[in-house]
Design an enzyme around this catalytic site. Structure first.
Site, mmCIF file in Angstrom:
data_model
loop_
_atom_site.group_PDB
_atom_site.id
_atom_site.type_symbol
_atom_site.label_atom_id
_atom_site.label_comp_id
_atom_site.label_asym_id
_atom_site.label_seq_id
_atom_site.Cartn_x
_atom_site.Cartn_y
_atom_site.Cartn_z
ATOM 1 N N THR A 110 -4.778 6.477 -21.239
ATOM 2 C CA THR A 110 -4.496 5.136 -20.738
ATOM 3 C C THR A 110 -3.075 4.811 -21.163
ATOM 4 O O THR A 110 -2.473 5.511 -21.980
ATOM 5 C CB THR A 110 -5.457 4.091 -21.335
ATOM 6 O OG1 THR A 110 -5.476 4.251 -22.758
ATOM 7 C CG2 THR A 110 -6.860 4.238 -20.792
ATOM 8 N N ASP B 159 -7.783 14.086 -24.192
ATOM 9 C CA ASP B 159 -7.754 12.662 -23.847
ATOM 10 C C ASP B 159 -7.071 11.941 -25.008
ATOM 11 O O ASP B 159 -7.656 11.776 -26.072
ATOM 12 C CB ASP B 159 -9.185 12.159 -23.637
ATOM 13 C CG ASP B 159 -9.248 10.661 -23.351
ATOM 14 O OD1 ASP B 159 -8.229 9.972 -23.562
ATOM 15 O OD2 ASP B 159 -10.318 10.194 -22.941
ATOM 16 N N GLU C 87 -0.611 4.869 -0.194
ATOM 17 C CA GLU C 87 -1.436 6.081 -0.362
ATOM 18 C C GLU C 87 -0.579 7.333 -0.148
ATOM 19 O O GLU C 87 0.243 7.385 0.765
ATOM 20 C CB GLU C 87 -2.610 6.052 0.616
ATOM 21 C CG GLU C 87 -3.721 5.169 0.095
ATOM 22 C CD GLU C 87 -4.844 4.934 1.084
ATOM 23 O OE1 GLU C 87 -4.869 5.594 2.130
ATOM 24 O OE2 GLU C 87 -5.696 4.079 0.792
ATOM 25 N N LYS D 220 -2.902 1.174 -24.775
ATOM 26 C CA LYS D 220 -3.370 1.070 -26.172
ATOM 27 C C LYS D 220 -2.152 1.195 -27.095
ATOM 28 O O LYS D 220 -1.301 0.324 -27.061
ATOM 29 C CB LYS D 220 -4.444 2.119 -26.426
ATOM 30 C CG LYS D 220 -5.691 1.913 -25.522
ATOM 31 C CD LYS D 220 -6.808 2.858 -25.864
ATOM 32 C CE LYS D 220 -8.073 2.574 -25.061
ATOM 33 N NZ LYS D 220 -8.155 3.329 -23.815
ATOM 34 N N TYR E 10 0.849 -1.198 0.000
ATOM 35 C CA TYR E 10 0.000 0.000 0.000
ATOM 36 C C TYR E 10 0.880 1.242 0.000
ATOM 37 O O TYR E 10 1.947 1.251 0.617
ATOM 38 C CB TYR E 10 -0.911 0.019 1.230
ATOM 39 C CG TYR E 10 -2.348 -0.236 0.833
ATOM 40 C CD1 TYR E 10 -3.038 0.709 0.073
ATOM 41 C CD2 TYR E 10 -2.991 -1.421 1.174
ATOM 42 C CE1 TYR E 10 -4.335 0.472 -0.335
ATOM 43 C CE2 TYR E 10 -4.291 -1.655 0.762
ATOM 44 C CZ TYR E 10 -4.969 -0.709 0.004
ATOM 45 O OH TYR E 10 -6.232 -0.936 -0.402
ATOM 46 N N ARG F 270 -2.324 -2.144 -18.265
ATOM 47 C CA ARG F 270 -3.608 -1.473 -18.067
ATOM 48 C C ARG F 270 -3.384 -0.383 -17.033
ATOM 49 O O ARG F 270 -2.915 -0.651 -15.937
ATOM 50 C CB ARG F 270 -4.670 -2.439 -17.507
ATOM 51 C CG ARG F 270 -4.937 -3.661 -18.339
ATOM 52 C CD ARG F 270 -5.443 -3.293 -19.687
ATOM 53 N NE ARG F 270 -6.757 -2.730 -19.624
ATOM 54 C CZ ARG F 270 -7.783 -3.170 -20.365
ATOM 55 N NH1 ARG F 270 -7.629 -4.185 -21.190
ATOM 56 N NH2 ARG F 270 -8.950 -2.594 -20.304
HETATM 57 N N1 DSN Z 1 -12.955 0.931 -24.247
HETATM 58 C C1 DSN Z 1 -11.929 1.703 -24.898
HETATM 59 C C2 DSN Z 1 -11.955 1.534 -26.364
HETATM 60 O O1 DSN Z 1 -12.175 0.423 -26.802
HETATM 61 O O2 DSN Z 1 -11.736 2.483 -27.090
HETATM 62 C C3 DSN Z 1 -11.987 3.137 -24.538
HETATM 63 O O3 DSN Z 1 -12.124 3.288 -23.182
#
Ligand code: DSN
Length: 424
Positions: A228, A202, A58, A231, A56, A237
């Site tokens: 994120t 974003d 925090e 991707k 942990y 993740r």
């Molecule tokens: N779920 C993601 C996507 O497939 O684009 C975005 O959050």
């Protein structure tokens, strides 16, 4: 003394172990075209599965609520330093659990509940968390949505400006989850400035392209940038927020204690590894290869008479309009999956069908580019897509026979066999 050997996952939980083995094989054998997915490297996976999950932490480095931070603080500091270097950002917060909490944290930092915010609407390619009505961002904020032009399906900057002048939002989102064209960040910033709004970008989908120089960066133009890390950026993740120094305190406070508890240190470590990988010269090649592959696939699909939203792509996404084929997106995606081609149904702008069964298919090139496929392989990918779509069109609402899908699965495996899947 008898040495104690701890049993492996296979020994402790063979059923679960078996499921993971099958998923590994599925990921090796499928043509993975889901635009938000990728193959994380072995190094990223190793950090994700490390002892850091036990801790942990925090708070922030040097200001924690727990003891035992000897190695957790340097891990987080490393992730922050690398994120800042990668994106030339003044401040980075590496704790967001994923993209949606990162976006909510940005709103929590910059807006009050009930404030007006603006974002690209979901059917036009935006994201739920940019103010779509069922999302917390559409429930707790007064969300106004902008769209794309009917004529060319590109973001309508004139409409955006008019709406911004009319509604005077506190914050404007730019970013998308299904938009195949480059974003003009300076133009968004100029509108935000004109109406006195914050600009939040974003970049979840295009972060890897930006890191690798294959898409312009919003960092010099936006107050806050969220993303994120899994991707096109090819990390674990997770989420990340970058911002100007003037927003650093508010962003950190919004992430913790505003929205989250303890950071997931194993993910933070894996983010640090991914940022390190993205700082290597080879990642620039990777980012440009994604775009080259997307353009080559778009051209090959157009040659086969397919209709693409906006007529092509500037990034990793190709959005296929199925209207002329007379197949719904869900049936098509399901049939393609049975043929070893994994993608998702997606709304297209001004979609006449319902969001649950829309008229489009979203195709992403990040994962197969990670395997090493190149533009010369895209005609074969287009041929596979075309043949599988014909299977889908023939069966209509029925289930395609394995006698038809198996040969296609075989062709997919044959295409992929020279290209090992990273991390697996
Ligand atoms: N779920 C993601 C996507 O497939 O684009 C975005 O959050």
């Amino acid at each position: 003394m008898i040495a104690h050997r701890e049993p492996s996952l296979r020994e402790v939980d063979p059923a679960l172990f078996d499921l993971i083995q099958h998923e590994d094989q599925r990921q090796r054998d499928s043509l993975r075209l889901i635009a938000s997915e990728n193959y994380a490297s072995l190094a990223v996976l190793a950090a994700t599965g490390s002892s850091l999950t036990n801790k942990y932490a925090e708070g922030y480095p040097g200001r924690r609520y727990y003891e035992g931070m000897d190695y957790i603080d340097p891990v987080e500091e490393l992730a922050i330093a690398r994120a800042r270097q990668l994106f030339s950002a003044e401040h980075a917060n590496v704790q967001p659990y994923s993209g949606s909490p990162a976006n909510l944290a940005a709103l929590l930092a910059l807006c009050q509940p009930g404030d007006t915010i603006m974002g690209l609407s979901l059917p036009a390619g935006g994201h739920l968390t940019h103010g779509w009505k069922v999302s917390a961002t559409g429930i707790y904020y007064n969300a106004v949505q902008y769209g794309v032009r009917r004529s060319d399906h590109r973001i309508d900057m004139d409409e955006l400006r008019e709406l911004a002048l009319k509604h005077r939002p506190r914050l404007i989102w730019c970013g998308h989850s299904a938009y195949p064209r480059e974003l003009d960040f300076p133009a968004f910033a100029a509108i935000a400035r004109e109406v006195g709004a914050y600009l939040a970008a974003d970049i979840a989908h295009i972060a890897g392209l930006i890191a690798g120089g294959a898409h312009p960066s919003p960092v010099p133009h936006a107050d806050v940038v969220t993303t994120t890390t899994h991707k096109t950026l090819r990390g674990p993740r997770g989420g990340l927020i970058l911002c100007k120094e003037s927003h650093a305190k508010a962003i950190d406070k919004a992430v913790f204690p505003g929205l989250q508890g303890g950071p997931h240190n194993h993910s933070t470590a894996a983010k640090a590894v991914a940022f390190h990988e993205a700082l290597q010269p080879s990642f620039r090649d990777y980012a440009h290869a994604i775009v080259a592959n997307a353009r080559a696939l778009a051209a090959a699909l157009i040659e086969r008479d397919h209709v693409l939203v906006t007529g092509g792509t500037d990034n990793h996404i190709v959005l296929l309009d199925l209207t002329r084929l007379g197949i719904g997106g869900r049936r098509a995606a399901h049939a393609l999956n049975l043929c070893g081609i994994e993608l998702n149904a997606n709304t297209i702008p001004f979609d006449p069908r319902k969001p649950f069964d829309p008229s489009g298919l979203r195709i992403g090139l990040a994962a197969i580019t990670s395997r090493g496929l190149q533009p010369e392989h895209m005609p074969a990918v287009a041929r596979l897509l075309d043949d599988a779509l014909q299977v889908a069109a023939r069966v209509g609402d029925g289930e395609p026979d394995s006698a038809v899908t198996s040969p296609l699965r075989g062709r997919v495996r044959e295409l992929l066999s020279p290209f090992p899947a990273p991390g697996l």
